[in-house]
Every structure is written in C-alpha cells, then in structure tokens.
Design a protein around this motif. Structure first.
Motif, PDB file in Angstrom:
ATOM      1  N   SER A   1    -117.294 -49.895  60.903  1.00 10.39           N
ATOM      2  CA  SER A   1    -118.413 -49.858  61.839  1.00 10.39           C
ATOM      3  C   SER A   1    -118.642 -51.239  62.463  1.00 10.39           C
ATOM      4  O   SER A   1    -118.899 -51.356  63.657  1.00 10.39           O
ATOM      5  N   ALA A   2    -118.542 -52.284  61.639  1.00 10.11           N
ATOM      6  CA  ALA A   2    -118.699 -53.647  62.150  1.00 10.11           C
ATOM      7  C   ALA A   2    -117.580 -53.989  63.130  1.00 10.11           C
ATOM      8  O   ALA A   2    -117.814 -54.623  64.159  1.00 10.11           O
ATOM      9  N   LYS A   3    -116.369 -53.552  62.824  1.00  8.18           N
ATOM     10  CA  LYS A   3    -115.243 -53.823  63.729  1.00  8.18           C
ATOM     11  C   LYS A   3    -115.421 -53.112  65.071  1.00  8.18           C
ATOM     12  O   LYS A   3    -115.151 -53.681  66.120  1.00  8.18           O
ATOM     13  N   ARG A   4    -115.876 -51.860  65.025  1.00 13.04           N
ATOM     14  CA  ARG A   4    -116.123 -51.127  66.275  1.00 13.04           C
ATOM     15  C   ARG A   4    -117.225 -51.802  67.088  1.00 13.04           C
ATOM     16  O   ARG A   4    -117.108 -51.961  68.292  1.00 13.04           O
ATOM     17  N   TRP A   5    -118.313 -52.174  66.411  1.00 13.35           N
ATOM     18  CA  TRP A   5    -119.428 -52.841  67.084  1.00 13.35           C
ATOM     19  C   TRP A   5    -118.955 -54.147  67.730  1.00 13.35           C
ATOM     20  O   TRP A   5    -119.266 -54.429  68.885  1.00 13.35           O
ATOM     21  N   ASN A   6    -118.213 -54.948  66.966  1.00 14.69           N
ATOM     22  CA  ASN A   6    -117.729 -56.227  67.484  1.00 14.69           C
ATOM     23  C   ASN A   6    -116.786 -56.030  68.663  1.00 14.69           C
ATOM     24  O   ASN A   6    -116.833 -56.790  69.632  1.00 14.69           O
ATOM     25  N   GLU A   7    -115.919 -55.028  68.593  1.00  9.84           N
ATOM     26  CA  GLU A   7    -114.976 -54.794  69.693  1.00  9.84           C
ATOM     27  C   GLU A   7    -115.723 -54.386  70.968  1.00  9.84           C
ATOM     28  O   GLU A   7    -115.416 -54.862  72.058  1.00  9.84           O
ATOM     29  N   ARG A   8    -116.702 -53.522  70.819  1.00 15.48           N
ATOM     30  CA  ARG A   8    -117.493 -53.118  71.991  1.00 15.48           C
ATOM     31  C   ARG A   8    -118.272 -54.304  72.550  1.00 15.48           C
ATOM     32  O   ARG A   8    -118.362 -54.478  73.768  1.00 15.48           O
ATOM     33  N   LEU A   9    -118.826 -55.102  71.671  1.00 16.20           N
ATOM     34  CA  LEU A   9    -119.578 -56.266  72.114  1.00 16.20           C
ATOM     35  C   LEU A   9    -118.668 -57.289  72.786  1.00 16.20           C
ATOM     36  O   LEU A   9    -119.046 -57.890  73.794  1.00 16.20           O
ATOM     37  N   ARG A  10    -117.461 -57.458  72.277  1.00 14.33           N
ATOM     38  CA  ARG A  10    -116.504 -58.385  72.913  1.00 14.33           C
ATOM     39  C   ARG A  10    -116.127 -57.915  74.318  1.00 14.33           C
ATOM     40  O   ARG A  10    -115.939 -58.738  75.215  1.00 14.33           O
ATOM     41  N   LEU A  11    -116.014 -56.608  74.503  1.00 17.29           N
ATOM     42  CA  LEU A  11    -115.721 -56.090  75.845  1.00 17.29           C
ATOM     43  C   LEU A  11    -116.860 -56.405  76.814  1.00 17.29           C
ATOM     44  O   LEU A  11    -116.634 -56.796  77.965  1.00 17.29           O
ATOM     45  N   VAL A  12    -118.086 -56.245  76.374  1.00 17.82           N
ATOM     46  CA  VAL A  12    -119.241 -56.556  77.217  1.00 17.82           C
ATOM     47  C   VAL A  12    -119.297 -58.050  77.510  1.00 17.82           C
ATOM     48  O   VAL A  12    -119.536 -58.467  78.656  1.00 17.82           O
ATOM     49  N   ILE A  13    -119.057 -58.869  76.488  1.00 17.35           N
ATOM     50  CA  ILE A  13    -119.059 -60.321  76.668  1.00 17.35           C
ATOM     51  C   ILE A  13    -117.981 -60.741  77.661  1.00 17.35           C
ATOM     52  O   ILE A  13    -118.223 -61.561  78.552  1.00 17.35           O
TER      53      ILE A  13
END
Length: 92
Positions: A5-17
């Motif tokens: 879940s943390a990896k998915r959250w981080n990946e989505r957040l990195r795309l937005v960043i």
C-alpha cells in the motif's frame, strides 16, 4: 500502512510530483521566452538581432523581459511539489 500500500501510494504521489515539476519547468521557460519572442516579432526597440542570436541591448535588463506572474506561478508549483515529497510513506 502495509508495504504494498505504501509503495502504491508513493508511486502515485511521485507521478503527481513529476507532473507538477514538469509543468513548472515548462511554465518558467514560457515566462522567459514568450516576452522575448513577442518583442522580437513586434520589432520593439529594446531587442536586436545580431548574427541570428537574440541579444539584449544596454537599456533593457533581464527583469524587463520575464513574465513574472507566470514565473511566480511556476515557482509555486515547484514548491508545492516539494511539499508533496513530504507526504511519501516509508516503504520499509
């Protein structure tokens, strides 16, 4: 938060960043080049063309040819992207 879940959250957040940073770089480039090209197209007195390169004359500074409202918006997007970096979850 689980590891996946943390990896998915981080990946989505990195795309937005990444999206915010790319947009801010493009907006800043537009803020710098658009006024120069517009002045060159209109034949404004402060800008001259010498050997196919755009040169600023002595009476025109860099501060005069930057669209500061767009540059400020680009900086705000970049700062917001850095704030989002703080929302990333530890993955281990």
């Amino acid at each position: 938060m689980s590891d996946m879940s943390a990896k998915r959250w981080n990946e989505r957040l990195r795309l937005v960043i990444t999206h915010f940073n790319i947009t801010s770089v493009g907006a800043f480039g537009l803020a710098v080049t658009a006024p120069i090209l517009e002045a060159r197209r209109s034949g404004e007195a402060g800008l001259g063309v010498m050997f196919d390169e755009l040169t600023l004359s002595a009476d025109l500074s860099v501060a005069d040819v930057v669209a500061w409202d767009v540059a400020t918006a680009a900086l705000a997007l970049h700062v917001f992207a850095h704030i989002l970096v703080g929302l990333t979850e530890p993955e281990d």
